[in-house]
Design a protein around this motif. Sequence first.
Motif, short mmCIF file in Angstrom:
data_model
loop_
_atom_site.label_atom_id
_atom_site.label_comp_id
_atom_site.label_asym_id
_atom_site.label_seq_id
_atom_site.Cartn_x
_atom_site.Cartn_y
_atom_site.Cartn_z
N GLU A 92 -10.29 5.24 3.25
CA GLU A 92 -9.06 4.89 3.26
C GLU A 92 -8.92 4.71 2.25
O GLU A 92 -7.36 5.16 0.79
CB GLU A 92 -8.60 4.05 4.38
CG GLU A 92 -9.22 4.44 5.31
CD GLU A 92 -7.67 5.85 5.54
OE1 GLU A 92 -6.34 6.04 5.44
OE2 GLU A 92 -8.18 6.06 6.63
N HIS A 134 -5.16 4.81 -0.01
CA HIS A 134 -3.94 4.41 1.71
C HIS A 134 -4.29 2.61 2.17
O HIS A 134 -5.25 2.04 2.70
CB HIS A 134 -4.33 5.22 2.71
CG HIS A 134 -3.85 6.56 2.73
ND1 HIS A 134 -5.06 7.87 3.19
CD2 HIS A 134 -3.40 7.58 1.77
CE1 HIS A 134 -3.94 8.89 2.61
NE2 HIS A 134 -3.56 8.84 2.22
N ASN A 166 -1.96 0.59 3.26
CA ASN A 166 -1.88 -0.13 4.45
C ASN A 166 -2.51 0.24 5.84
O ASN A 166 -3.03 -0.24 6.78
CB ASN A 166 -0.21 0.21 4.68
CG ASN A 166 0.59 0.36 3.54
OD1 ASN A 166 0.79 -1.09 3.60
ND2 ASN A 166 1.46 0.86 3.55
N GLU A 167 -3.12 1.51 5.34
CA GLU A 167 -4.10 2.26 6.41
C GLU A 167 -5.36 1.17 6.48
O GLU A 167 -5.91 0.54 7.43
CB GLU A 167 -4.43 3.51 6.61
CG GLU A 167 -3.44 4.69 6.80
CD GLU A 167 -2.31 4.96 5.60
OE1 GLU A 167 -2.31 3.95 4.52
OE2 GLU A 167 -1.33 5.00 5.90
N ARG A 183 -5.47 -2.09 5.30
CA ARG A 183 -5.34 -3.31 5.68
C ARG A 183 -5.10 -3.29 6.93
O ARG A 183 -6.01 -4.13 7.56
CB ARG A 183 -4.25 -3.47 5.31
CG ARG A 183 -3.47 -5.08 6.17
CD ARG A 183 -2.49 -5.45 4.92
NE ARG A 183 -2.46 -5.81 3.75
CZ ARG A 183 -1.65 -5.09 2.35
NH1 ARG A 183 -0.96 -3.77 3.51
NH2 ARG A 183 -1.83 -5.43 1.22
N ALA A 184 -5.04 -2.07 7.93
CA ALA A 184 -4.75 -1.79 9.59
C ALA A 184 -6.01 -2.54 9.94
O ALA A 184 -6.32 -2.74 10.79
CB ALA A 184 -3.77 -0.89 10.01
N LYS A 237 -7.60 -5.64 9.93
CA LYS A 237 -6.82 -6.25 11.00
C LYS A 237 -7.52 -6.09 12.23
O LYS A 237 -7.46 -7.17 13.60
CB LYS A 237 -5.28 -6.43 10.53
CG LYS A 237 -4.88 -7.04 9.68
CD LYS A 237 -3.15 -6.06 10.15
CE LYS A 237 -2.50 -7.09 8.45
NZ LYS A 237 -0.96 -6.44 9.01
N GLU A 272 -7.22 -8.12 -0.72
CA GLU A 272 -5.86 -8.38 -0.69
C GLU A 272 -5.52 -9.12 -2.03
O GLU A 272 -4.50 -8.66 -2.61
CB GLU A 272 -5.06 -9.68 0.11
CG GLU A 272 -5.81 -9.24 1.67
CD GLU A 272 -3.92 -8.03 1.85
OE1 GLU A 272 -3.33 -7.95 0.77
OE2 GLU A 272 -4.15 -7.79 2.95
N GLY A 327 -3.08 -6.11 -3.04
CA GLY A 327 -2.00 -6.58 -1.38
C GLY A 327 -1.16 -7.09 -2.85
O GLY A 327 -1.43 -7.98 -3.96
N ASP A 387 0.41 -10.48 1.01
CA ASP A 387 -0.17 -10.03 1.81
C ASP A 387 -1.62 -11.26 2.40
O ASP A 387 -2.54 -11.31 2.87
CB ASP A 387 -1.06 -8.84 1.47
CG ASP A 387 0.14 -7.66 1.90
OD1 ASP A 387 0.78 -8.12 3.07
OD2 ASP A 387 0.48 -6.64 0.90
#
Length: 839
Positions: free
Chosen positions: A496, A501, A503-504, A506-507, A510, A533, A537, A541
Amino acid sequence: MEEFEKSPVSVGEDTGMDENDTVENPKTSRKSSSDSESSDSEDEADQKEQLLTLEYELSRNPSNYDAHVQYIKLLRRSGEIEKLREARENMNTLFPLSPEMWIEWAKDEASLSNDSNFESVEKLYERGVSEYLSIPLWCDYLKSVQEHDPKVRDCSADGISKARDLFERAVTAAALHVSQGSLIWDAYIQFEQAILLPIDQSNIQAKEKQVQRIRSVFHRYLSIPLANLKSTLLAYKTWEVEQGNSLDAESDNVLEISSHVASAFQKAEEMFKARAHLEDQITRRDVSESERFQHYMSYLDFEKSSGDPARVQILYERAITDFPVSSDLWLHYTRYLDKTLKAGNVVKDVYSRATRSCPWVGELWVRYLLCLERGLASEKEISAAFEKSLKCTFSTLEEYLDLFLTRVDGLRRRISSASGDDVLNYSMIKESFQQAADYLSPHMKNTGGLLRLHAYWAHLELKLGNDLNAARGVWESLLKSCGSMLEAWQSYIAMEIELDHINEARAIYKRCYSKKFSGTGSEDICHSWLRFEREFGTLEDLSHAEQKVTPRLEELQLFRLLQESKCFTGATDQRVQTLKNTAREKRKSSSSAIDDQSTAKQQKYTSQNKILHEKENTQGLNLAEVNDGEEKKGKVEEQVNEKQMKDNPTKSRLYTDQCTAFVSNMSITAKDEDLHQFFSDVGGVTAIRILLDKFTGKSRGLAYVDFEDDEHLAAAVAKNKQMLLGKKLSISRSNPKQRKRESFSRTAAGEDASNQSGRHGSSVSKESGEHSQGSRAPRVPQSTGRKRDENIQLKGKNTFALPRNVKPLGWTANKPGTRTEEDEKPKSNDEFRKMFMKS
């Protein structure tokens, strides 16, 4: 007396018999005939039963080589031609047949067919010589063609040309065979000489041409290092004399022949002498198979150093004929061909035979696929070889993985180069990947090989398939089965990030930062998120990641400290236990020399102290280190408890015994799970503490079970005297306040008695007591489950040494209010004497 029936032949009839001929008794004849028929029927019944047994065995296990051989032998004996053909074909589908089996099969078919149908027999010979190098098989093939082929037998032009082509093939395939190659050359010369005989003497041109052909064969024959070279030279000179040349046929002198032939002969003779000892080693029958194999390898090294690929290849063929199922030999052979010939029908043929002889070797199949690709084989041929390889059984899963990846590599290269057929598209790669994942995932869970497969798959989904969702689906399917594999999450995140990508990615962080990974993986993923981050980020973030990660890192750090503390204390306890065992053994050996008298107790006590002090001095037992370990462990446990109380205030009652059941008479094999199961009908269990022996680490059969409230505790106590693991449990409410009061009372009473003894004087002075206490090493703290009782009472007959401050039997330490000043005031010796006199 045996009766014979008269023969129905009339007197004087010409029967063709002499006077001495006897007429067989019909009864005896019929009897012997019936016995023979009975014996034959029994043999036939046994044979049919054996055939049925072998048919059943082959239906269950078609790979049973010995069963195939035995089945063919029985069918050949019974004369069932159609079944015999089918059995041979079935066996050859799975295994290469030995040269002897090919000769037997070809002769059987030749005896059943006439010369017009000889083509079917030729096909059998062709199949046989293509599997193994066998001089007897070639000789039988050449002889059969000369006898049964009408064109060759009649010496027609087409027949002679066909025979010569076959002889040239035989010479190319087997004439370099040092020990048996001369058989092929001799047969070749005999064939050419047979053609020379019927030529008319007047046809000088045709005759001279045939003579020159024979001479050329002789010259080639003499230039090859074979056995019996000198006899071949004499045969050649004899033939030249027959043609009218003046040579000494009895002499092996090479000066009489042409210079180039003599030079080639001398060179061949030197080459043979250099190989004679090697030939002797591999042809001897009084050596073991392993020794012969090593001799072959030495011979091969010698031929490779000579630099003649044809001779090396012939020797490899000889070796695999003797060792057809040696995977190492096939691997050596194919590697040599890949290095020298690269590609071609010869190499492809060798790989085909190698995979049939050793189908369980994955490396041979992988290199076979590469050979087909280098030879520009069709997709149909490559796909057939790949599907055939999947039906084999390999020893390791990595071999299956390598095979699947090789197949995908070939498809990728052919699709990328756009040189393949129109049917080649990415769907074939996807199907191969899916087939590999379905087969390998259950067996290669959490392994690097499975990660490699899915990473390659996701990469091609992006590059060739242009499908991002499919690539993500590949990673998600891997995480379903390998969610505890840190590398899988990292590779998914890396894809990613590479695609920008953020945001992907980071998801995904998490989802996985709170998971438990092996080793330091849990800390690594947390630090990796923070680095991510910082690099990609915003400040918000980064703050959010720190809020998530910091408690997790603290929890992991406390866990690591607790684990290190347990390891440290465990090692220290082991040292202490070792020293105690050593001291106990010394006490046992020394106690046998002590008399059983009342004073022996004091001697034993003194000797034990002495042994312990000696042990401490000689082995350097540092009990202060033990205390440091206990102190460190206590601090860590205190930090963990504080952390637990901070995170969850409802657990602040932990280990306070405010709502706790005390369980005793418990089986030492009982675990926390057993107690949980025992109190499952009660419910409300918050913690279980099984008391362990400090030195052995084994259960003491005691436990504390904490409950949420008194209601659950009362229900638990009601289960008193119920059975668990074969023992009747004793369950009562734990009362820590009562234990503290009793301990306080006993301690106070002990201090009071000590003061009394100090005022009146005792057998041991205060100074000596302090000295003894000071010289004694600090005691190892007792476990929390046991309280040391300082209120010691002496019992027995020897009470003359009883201290003056011993309490009367009716005196109770738990009733301080009943004590009087007279009780508190110590009595003198005179007062004791008067009291005894009164009594």
